[in-house]
Enzyme design. Structure first.
Site, PDB file in Angstrom:
ATOM      1  N   CYS A 138      32.286  44.995  43.391  1.00  0.00           N
ATOM      2  CA  CYS A 138      33.564  44.094  43.094  1.00  0.00           C
ATOM      3  C   CYS A 138      34.784  44.947  43.723  1.00  0.00           C
ATOM      4  CB  CYS A 138      33.545  44.049  41.659  1.00  0.00           C
ATOM      5  SG  CYS A 138      35.116  43.283  40.952  1.00  0.00           S
ATOM      6  N   CYS A 141      37.857  44.995  41.110  1.00  0.00           N
ATOM      7  CA  CYS A 141      37.448  46.010  40.059  1.00  0.00           C
ATOM      8  C   CYS A 141      37.837  47.500  40.351  1.00  0.00           C
ATOM      9  CB  CYS A 141      35.942  45.880  39.441  1.00  0.00           C
ATOM     10  SG  CYS A 141      35.686  44.192  39.122  1.00  0.00           S
ATOM     11  N   ASP A 142      37.194  47.728  41.878  1.00  0.00           N
ATOM     12  CA  ASP A 142      37.162  49.193  42.306  1.00  0.00           C
ATOM     13  C   ASP A 142      38.002  49.496  43.426  1.00  0.00           C
ATOM     14  OD1 ASP A 142      35.207  49.672  40.254  1.00  0.00           O
ATOM     15  OD2 ASP A 142      33.635  49.144  41.585  1.00  0.00           O
TER      16      ASP A 142
END
Length: 318
Positions: A138, A141-142
């Protein structure tokens, strides 16, 4: 794991994670009797992530497992019963609905399905070894964890190209590795990626191995046409080859789309009256912890209203 001798509940929530636990908080606070059956990975995908920086309310970030344990305890505080078991079979053809796990059969007046989706994996041994240490599924997200790094993205669809473009905000360079020589992504997405000076395409290649000490350092590629092997420097590897909704046990019970995702009819209602869904099990667009939690809240409110209306009409008939 909670022990429960109770077999009937107002609502059974199948699956945990942000959607399941949030639904548990809201339904139990509404004074409904609630059973959460957590599934094979209690807490869902966040249990395998390290730091979460984009969940509101945690200015310094929070570890995924800690966030999930907090949500779990919050649901339990309001009276939700949580069993760490896996649902093996459901029967939505009759009411009350029957939910069977490895060890027990329960029934309920309403169900909220929060079984989520699992990212498709490359299927190489090193992938698991470097999970949370440079391998991610993701970019949203990261991505910010990979500032100034050389990044490899695997995939050829819209998600892969979109994630690669997003990652150029953080990474020094981004290589898109695709097993074919053309992308499946939409024309406009391809155009944007090809115009981006930070993006390079590695056509006809697959990832065969990942090397590194404590985190990802290099990625090994193999050209499917020539057989040539290449080692590329990489501080991060993003796998963007799609997700599989965890819906196999619901086939033939509720309507699924051609990719296996739950089809919502109205708000969070599925094709079966009294069965609701929340989170990545129907949401293939956003796939964020905060949106899953939002859907969990929505499903809980929908369930509470539906049960209230149903009981009110039943009382009027008596």
């Amino acid at each position: 794991m909670a022990e429960t001798t109770q077999k009937h509940y107002d609502v059974i929530i199948i699956g945990s994670g942000p959607a399941g636990y949030t639904a548990g908080v809201y339904t139990s606070r509404a004074k409904l009797s609630v059973l959460i059956i957590s599934g094979t990975l209690p807490g869902g995908q966040l249990m395998t992530t390290s730091e979460v920086e984009n969940y509101p309310g945690f200015p310094s970030g929070i570890f995924g497992p800690e966030l999930m344990m907090n949500m779990r305890q919050q649901a339990e505080r309001f009276g939700a019963v949580i069993v760490d078991d896996e649902v093996t079979q459901v029967d939505f053809k009759q009411t009350p609905f029957k939910i069977t796990t490895h060890s027990e059969t329960y029934d309920s007046d309403a169900v909220i399905i929060c079984t989520g989706a699992s990212p498709r994996k490359l299927g190489i041994p090193a992938e698991q070894q470097f999970g949370g240490r440079g391998v991610s599924y993701c970019a949203t997200c990261d991505g910010p964890f990979f500032k100034g790094e050389d990044i490899v993205v695997v995939g050829g669809g819209d998600t892969a190209v979109e994630e690669a473009t997003f990652l150029t905000k953080f990474g020094k360079s981004v290589k898109i590795v695709h097993r074919r020589d053309t992308l499946r992504a939409s024309a406009i997405m391809q155009e944007k990626a090809k115009e981006n000076p930070k993006i390079e395409f590695m056509w006809n290649n697959v990832v065969t191995d990942i090397k590194g000490d404590k985190k990802v350092a290099t990625v090994l590629l193999k050209n499917l046409k020539t057989g040539k092997e290449t080692t590329v420097k990489a501080g991060g590897l993003f796998v963007a080859i799609g997700h599989e909704p965890n819906t196999s046990i619901f086939q033939g019970q509720v309507e699924l789309d051609d990719k296996g995702y739950m089809v919502l009819k109205e708000n969070t209602r599925t094709s079966v009256e009294g069965v609701f869904a929340a989170g990545d099990v129907h949401d293939h667009r956003y796939r964020q912890a905060v949106t899953a939690a939002g859907f969990g809240c929505m499903a809980a409110i929908d369930v509470e209203r539906w049960l209230s209306e149903k009981r009110h009409s039943n009382n009027k008939k008596k």
